[in-house]
Design a protein around this motif. Sequence first.
Motif, short mmCIF file in Angstrom:
data_model
loop_
_atom_site.label_atom_id
_atom_site.label_comp_id
_atom_site.label_asym_id
_atom_site.label_seq_id
_atom_site.Cartn_x
_atom_site.Cartn_y
_atom_site.Cartn_z
N THR A 40 0.78 -1.27 -0.09
CA THR A 40 0.18 -0.07 0.00
C THR A 40 0.88 1.18 -0.09
O THR A 40 1.65 1.52 0.79
CB THR A 40 -1.02 0.10 1.29
OG1 THR A 40 -1.67 -1.30 1.10
CG2 THR A 40 -1.89 1.22 1.19
N TRP A 71 -1.81 12.23 -3.58
CA TRP A 71 -2.34 11.24 -4.44
C TRP A 71 -3.52 10.38 -3.83
O TRP A 71 -3.41 9.96 -2.87
CB TRP A 71 -1.59 10.52 -5.34
CG TRP A 71 -0.42 11.29 -6.21
CD1 TRP A 71 -0.74 12.12 -6.77
CD2 TRP A 71 0.85 10.80 -6.49
NE1 TRP A 71 0.51 12.80 -7.60
CE2 TRP A 71 1.44 11.74 -7.34
CE3 TRP A 71 1.56 9.76 -6.01
CZ2 TRP A 71 2.87 11.81 -7.61
CZ3 TRP A 71 2.95 9.69 -6.34
CH2 TRP A 71 3.57 10.96 -7.26
N GLN A 72 -4.27 9.53 -4.55
CA GLN A 72 -4.99 8.31 -4.11
C GLN A 72 -4.16 7.11 -3.70
O GLN A 72 -3.24 6.82 -4.29
CB GLN A 72 -5.95 7.97 -5.29
CG GLN A 72 -6.84 6.87 -4.83
CD GLN A 72 -7.77 6.41 -6.09
OE1 GLN A 72 -7.89 7.11 -6.99
NE2 GLN A 72 -8.21 5.19 -5.77
N THR A 73 -4.54 6.81 -2.45
CA THR A 73 -3.81 5.65 -1.96
C THR A 73 -3.90 4.45 -2.97
O THR A 73 -5.07 4.45 -3.54
CB THR A 73 -4.39 5.39 -0.53
OG1 THR A 73 -4.11 6.51 0.19
CG2 THR A 73 -3.76 4.14 -0.01
N THR A 74 -2.81 3.72 -3.22
CA THR A 74 -3.12 2.51 -4.18
C THR A 74 -2.04 1.43 -3.68
O THR A 74 -1.21 1.73 -2.96
CB THR A 74 -2.42 3.05 -5.72
OG1 THR A 74 -2.87 2.25 -6.51
CG2 THR A 74 -1.23 3.58 -5.70
N GLU A 87 1.57 1.02 -10.41
CA GLU A 87 0.22 0.75 -9.86
C GLU A 87 0.13 -0.34 -10.17
O GLU A 87 0.02 -0.70 -11.47
CB GLU A 87 -0.49 1.95 -10.09
CG GLU A 87 -1.89 1.76 -9.37
CD GLU A 87 -2.99 2.71 -9.65
OE1 GLU A 87 -3.70 3.10 -8.93
OE2 GLU A 87 -2.95 3.16 -11.12
N LYS A 112 -12.38 2.02 -3.52
CA LYS A 112 -11.60 2.44 -4.58
C LYS A 112 -10.54 3.48 -4.05
O LYS A 112 -9.50 3.48 -4.53
CB LYS A 112 -12.28 3.17 -5.67
CG LYS A 112 -13.24 2.21 -6.40
CD LYS A 112 -12.43 1.00 -7.01
CE LYS A 112 -13.26 -0.10 -7.68
NZ LYS A 112 -12.95 -1.49 -7.53
N ASN A 113 -10.88 4.62 -3.01
CA ASN A 113 -10.09 5.24 -2.54
C ASN A 113 -10.08 5.11 -0.84
O ASN A 113 -10.78 5.45 -0.24
CB ASN A 113 -10.51 6.70 -2.91
CG ASN A 113 -9.73 7.77 -2.26
OD1 ASN A 113 -8.61 7.52 -1.68
ND2 ASN A 113 -9.76 9.13 -2.81
N ASN A 153 -8.67 6.54 1.34
CA ASN A 153 -8.62 8.00 2.11
C ASN A 153 -10.14 8.20 2.21
O ASN A 153 -10.31 9.21 2.86
CB ASN A 153 -7.94 8.90 1.42
CG ASN A 153 -6.53 8.65 1.27
OD1 ASN A 153 -5.93 8.13 2.25
ND2 ASN A 153 -5.70 8.94 0.40
#
Length: 190
Positions: A79, A85-88, A114, A176-177, A179
Motif C-alpha cells: 500500500t 495522490w489517491q492511496t493505491t 500501480e 477504490k480510495n 482515504n
Amino acid sequence: MNLTPMRYKGYVWPYNPRTYTIAYERKMAVNKIPFGRYHLQELGLTRRVLKGEGEFEGEDAYTEFKKLAYVFYDPGPGTLVHPIWQTTQAYFVELSLKQEPRRDYVRYAFTFWETYDGYRDTVIQATVAGDDNTSTNGSTTGAVYHTVTQGDTLWAIAGRYNVSLSTLVSLNPQIKNPNFVLVGEKVRVR
C-alpha cells in the motif's frame, strides 16, 4: 499546508520527497488506410507510474536511505499512501542514488508502478445454499465487518481491530480510495 507523511508498506518517510510526478498512459494503435488516411484504435489504459525525488539530511541520512532500500528489496506490492495522490497498491520498481552518498546528505529517486486489481471487481463469489456464516451454535465463523461511523478512517479502523492497513485494503476491493469511506459503509476487518 501540513501534509501527512508518505508511507509504503512499513516505511514512513521522515519528511516528504521534494518532487513527485505521476504519468497516466493510454495505449493506441495506428492502422494505415489507403490514400493517406489512418484509423486510431484504443488498446486501453496502462499502469500509472509514480515517480519522485527527495533528500535525507542529517547525521543519519545514509542510514535512512538504507531503511528505504530494505523496503525496496521486500518483494510484492504494498500500500502506497501519498500525501496528495489517491492511496493505491503498487510495486516499488526503482530506487537510485542521485549523487555519491555522504554521511549527512543523500539525494535519491524512486519509481512505483500501480497494480491493477480491477479484475477482482468482475469476479462474482458463489454462495452455497444455507451458508449464512454462522455455525450451528450461533457463533460467527466467517467474515467480520465494521460499519463506518462519522469520523472513521481506514487507519483508525485498522488500529481498532489490530490489522494492518494493507490487509484492510486487500479485504475490501470495493473501496477504490482508502482515504475516503462513507458513513454506513461495511468494511471487512477479518
